[in-house]
Design an enzyme around this catalytic site. Structure first.
Site, short mmCIF file in Angstrom:
data_model
loop_
_atom_site.label_atom_id
_atom_site.label_comp_id
_atom_site.label_asym_id
_atom_site.label_seq_id
_atom_site.Cartn_x
_atom_site.Cartn_y
_atom_site.Cartn_z
N ARG A 111 10.84 -2.35 8.84
CA ARG A 111 10.21 -1.61 9.96
C ARG A 111 10.89 -0.26 10.22
O ARG A 111 10.84 0.27 11.32
CB ARG A 111 10.20 -2.44 11.24
CG ARG A 111 9.42 -3.73 11.08
CD ARG A 111 9.02 -4.33 12.42
NE ARG A 111 8.24 -5.53 12.18
CZ ARG A 111 8.79 -6.74 11.98
NH1 ARG A 111 10.09 -6.88 12.03
NH2 ARG A 111 8.02 -7.77 11.75
N LYS A 133 5.65 13.83 7.14
CA LYS A 133 4.44 13.17 6.65
C LYS A 133 4.81 12.40 5.39
O LYS A 133 5.41 12.96 4.47
CB LYS A 133 3.37 14.20 6.30
CG LYS A 133 2.47 14.55 7.45
CD LYS A 133 1.27 15.31 6.94
CE LYS A 133 0.39 15.77 8.08
NZ LYS A 133 -0.70 16.64 7.61
N GLU A 175 1.19 26.86 -2.05
CA GLU A 175 1.56 26.56 -0.66
C GLU A 175 2.22 27.79 -0.01
O GLU A 175 2.05 28.03 1.18
CB GLU A 175 2.50 25.36 -0.58
CG GLU A 175 1.83 24.03 -0.85
CD GLU A 175 0.90 23.54 0.27
OE1 GLU A 175 0.89 24.13 1.36
OE2 GLU A 175 0.18 22.56 0.02
N LYS A 203 7.08 26.19 8.97
CA LYS A 203 6.62 24.80 9.06
C LYS A 203 7.33 24.08 10.22
O LYS A 203 6.72 23.35 10.98
CB LYS A 203 6.85 24.06 7.74
CG LYS A 203 6.42 22.62 7.85
CD LYS A 203 5.91 22.02 6.60
CE LYS A 203 5.29 20.65 6.94
NZ LYS A 203 4.89 19.92 5.78
N GLU A 213 0.16 15.90 14.39
CA GLU A 213 -1.10 16.57 14.04
C GLU A 213 -2.23 16.30 15.02
O GLU A 213 -3.31 15.85 14.67
CB GLU A 213 -1.52 16.19 12.62
CG GLU A 213 -2.51 17.19 12.05
CD GLU A 213 -2.74 17.03 10.56
OE1 GLU A 213 -1.76 17.06 9.80
OE2 GLU A 213 -3.90 16.88 10.19
N ARG A 217 -0.72 21.47 14.07
CA ARG A 217 -0.25 21.10 12.73
C ARG A 217 -1.40 21.07 11.72
O ARG A 217 -1.18 21.27 10.53
CB ARG A 217 0.46 19.74 12.77
CG ARG A 217 1.02 19.38 11.42
CD ARG A 217 2.00 18.24 11.47
NE ARG A 217 2.54 18.00 10.14
CZ ARG A 217 3.61 17.30 9.88
NH1 ARG A 217 4.28 16.75 10.86
NH2 ARG A 217 4.02 17.14 8.64
N ASN A 221 -3.13 22.49 6.98
CA ASN A 221 -4.07 22.01 5.97
C ASN A 221 -5.02 23.12 5.51
O ASN A 221 -6.04 22.82 4.88
CB ASN A 221 -4.90 20.84 6.53
CG ASN A 221 -4.02 19.65 6.82
OD1 ASN A 221 -3.09 19.37 6.09
ND2 ASN A 221 -4.30 18.97 7.92
N HIS A 224 -6.87 22.98 2.24
CA HIS A 224 -6.67 21.63 1.70
C HIS A 224 -7.95 20.79 1.67
O HIS A 224 -7.98 19.78 0.98
CB HIS A 224 -5.59 20.88 2.49
CG HIS A 224 -4.19 21.33 2.15
ND1 HIS A 224 -3.79 22.64 2.26
CD2 HIS A 224 -3.11 20.65 1.70
CE1 HIS A 224 -2.52 22.74 1.90
NE2 HIS A 224 -2.08 21.54 1.56
N HIS A 228 -7.91 19.11 -1.72
CA HIS A 228 -7.76 17.66 -1.95
C HIS A 228 -8.93 17.11 -2.75
O HIS A 228 -8.76 16.23 -3.60
CB HIS A 228 -7.65 16.91 -0.62
CG HIS A 228 -6.28 16.98 -0.01
ND1 HIS A 228 -6.01 16.63 1.29
CD2 HIS A 228 -5.09 17.36 -0.53
CE1 HIS A 228 -4.72 16.78 1.54
NE2 HIS A 228 -4.14 17.25 0.46
N HIS A 240 -1.43 20.44 -7.25
CA HIS A 240 -1.78 20.57 -5.83
C HIS A 240 -1.92 22.04 -5.40
O HIS A 240 -2.92 22.43 -4.80
CB HIS A 240 -0.72 19.86 -4.99
CG HIS A 240 -0.92 19.98 -3.52
ND1 HIS A 240 -1.95 19.36 -2.85
CD2 HIS A 240 -0.23 20.68 -2.57
CE1 HIS A 240 -1.88 19.66 -1.56
NE2 HIS A 240 -0.85 20.46 -1.37
N1 GLY Z 1 1.48 19.40 4.40
C1 GLY Z 1 0.92 19.51 5.68
C2 GLY Z 1 1.77 18.95 6.77
O1 GLY Z 1 2.90 18.57 6.54
O2 GLY Z 1 1.31 18.86 7.88
#
Ligand code: GLY
Length: 334
Positions: A111, A133, A175, A203, A213, A217, A221, A224, A228, A240
């Site tokens: 956990r 993430k 990126e 970031k 998010e 946040r 994206n 993306h 994606h 990517h």
């Molecule tokens: N890669 C996008 C984020 O970390 O929110």
């Protein structure tokens, strides 16, 4: 050596150390209570780390296929057989696949146990390893199962980039281009250490305001939604950052179609990506239908199509975009 502090509204803070030889700082990041470190990596990485406590290496397979629930199950079984406890630490050494997998295993094993990331690619240093993430892919799409799990610290040793293959470097540049559009900062004119540090700062600032998010946040994206979809349909053979590069041009074209920006802004997007040597056209084999289906499965999609788009107030999440606009604009990246 540069250090960026990630400061989250929950009170959690952690350092991201950037510089040549940063790996020396790894033992300082480990909690006093940890007796063992499980080092998660891939055989191709070949970077030895010295955590200063008893440790064992757990290798996972290469490529996005390794980002699966099967890998998580196998890793956690191996941790349990070795006797890793909740007080111990997992160290992810590698690119985004490794840090996403190591982070998700850390979030769920017992956990939740400590994780420290040692990103060894440009992409992972400026994005994947920072911000908490973690997750794995499903056959239906990328990163569809995961968790927010913040590391104790992140070590971006620039020495690791010396041997980075050209395609991995290009992937990171996709990126970096995203950060360019987020802030307008001239990242392309900075020395590598400052460039990585600035991207991490951008970031960290966004994640600090919106860890889970629920708002800002989502701007990370940018590019993306289509990116994606390209990766998923191309069975992750397209890197990517290259997929995101096409996604960034597409997002600019879509914003223009929706009369949110003028054509000059679209040209700027194309120029920045070109200056990084990145692609701006879709692989010919990808059909509109497949791309549209994949884009509706995007996690950001609540209703209709959802994209991060540029506009009069800068980047924003735009929901409920009609299919005909999305479909028509695909022609601009053919
Ligand atoms: N890669 C996008 C984020 O970390 O929110």
């Amino acid at each position: 050596m540069n250090e960026v502090e990630v400061v989250l509204s929950s009170g959690i803070t952690y350092p991201v150390i950037v510089g040549n030889g940063a790996l020396k700082k790894l033992p300082d990041l480990i909690s006093d209570g940890s007796n063992r470190a499980a080092i998660v990596t891939q055989s191709k990485i070949g970077i030895a780390v010295e955590p200063g406590i008893e440790n064992k290496v757990f290798e996972i397979d290469d490529g996005e296929e390794a980002k699966s629930l099967t890998t998580i199950g196998e890793l956690c079984s191996a941790f349990a057989s070795w006797g890793l406890t909740r007080a111990d630490v997992i160290i992810g050494v590698g690119g985004g696949v490794v840090t996403d997998v190591a982070g998700f295993a850390a979030a769920t094993y017992h956990r939740g146990v400590d994780v420290i990331h040692v990103p060894t690619t440009l992409l992972a240093q400026i994005d994947a390893a920072v911000g908490g993430k973690t997750g794995v892919n499903l056959p239906e799409g990328k990163n569809l199962v995961g968790s927010f799990w913040q590391p104790r610290g992140v070590v971006c040793d620039l020495d690791a980039l010396d041997t980075l293959p050209e395609d991995e470097l290009r992937s990171g540049l996709g990126e970096l281009a995203k950060y360019h559009f987020l802030t307008g900062d001239p990242l392309d004119q900075m020395e590598l250490q400052d460039r990585i540090t600035r991207a991490v700062e951008i970031k960290a600032g966004i994640v600090g305001e919106d860890e889970k998010e629920q708002g800002k946040r989502a701007l990370l994206n940018y590019g993306h939604t289509l990116g994606h979809a390209i990766e998923n349909i191309g069975n992750y053979e397209i890197k990517h950052g290259e997929a995101v590069a096409i996604g960034l041009v597409y997002a600019a074209e879509l914003a223009y179609t929706l009369e949110r920006i003028d054509h000059e802004k679209v040209v700027e997007h194309r120029q920045v990506l070109e200056s990084y040597g990145l692609p701006s056209a879709l692989p010919k084999s990808m059909s509109d239908e497949d791309l549209l289906i994949s884009m509706t499965r995007d996690k950001k999609a609540v209703e209709g199509f959802t994209f991060v788009l540029d506009g009069p107030n800068g980047l924003e999440v735009v929901q409920g975009i009609e299919e005909n606009f999305v479909r028509e604009t695909l022609k601009k990246v053919r």
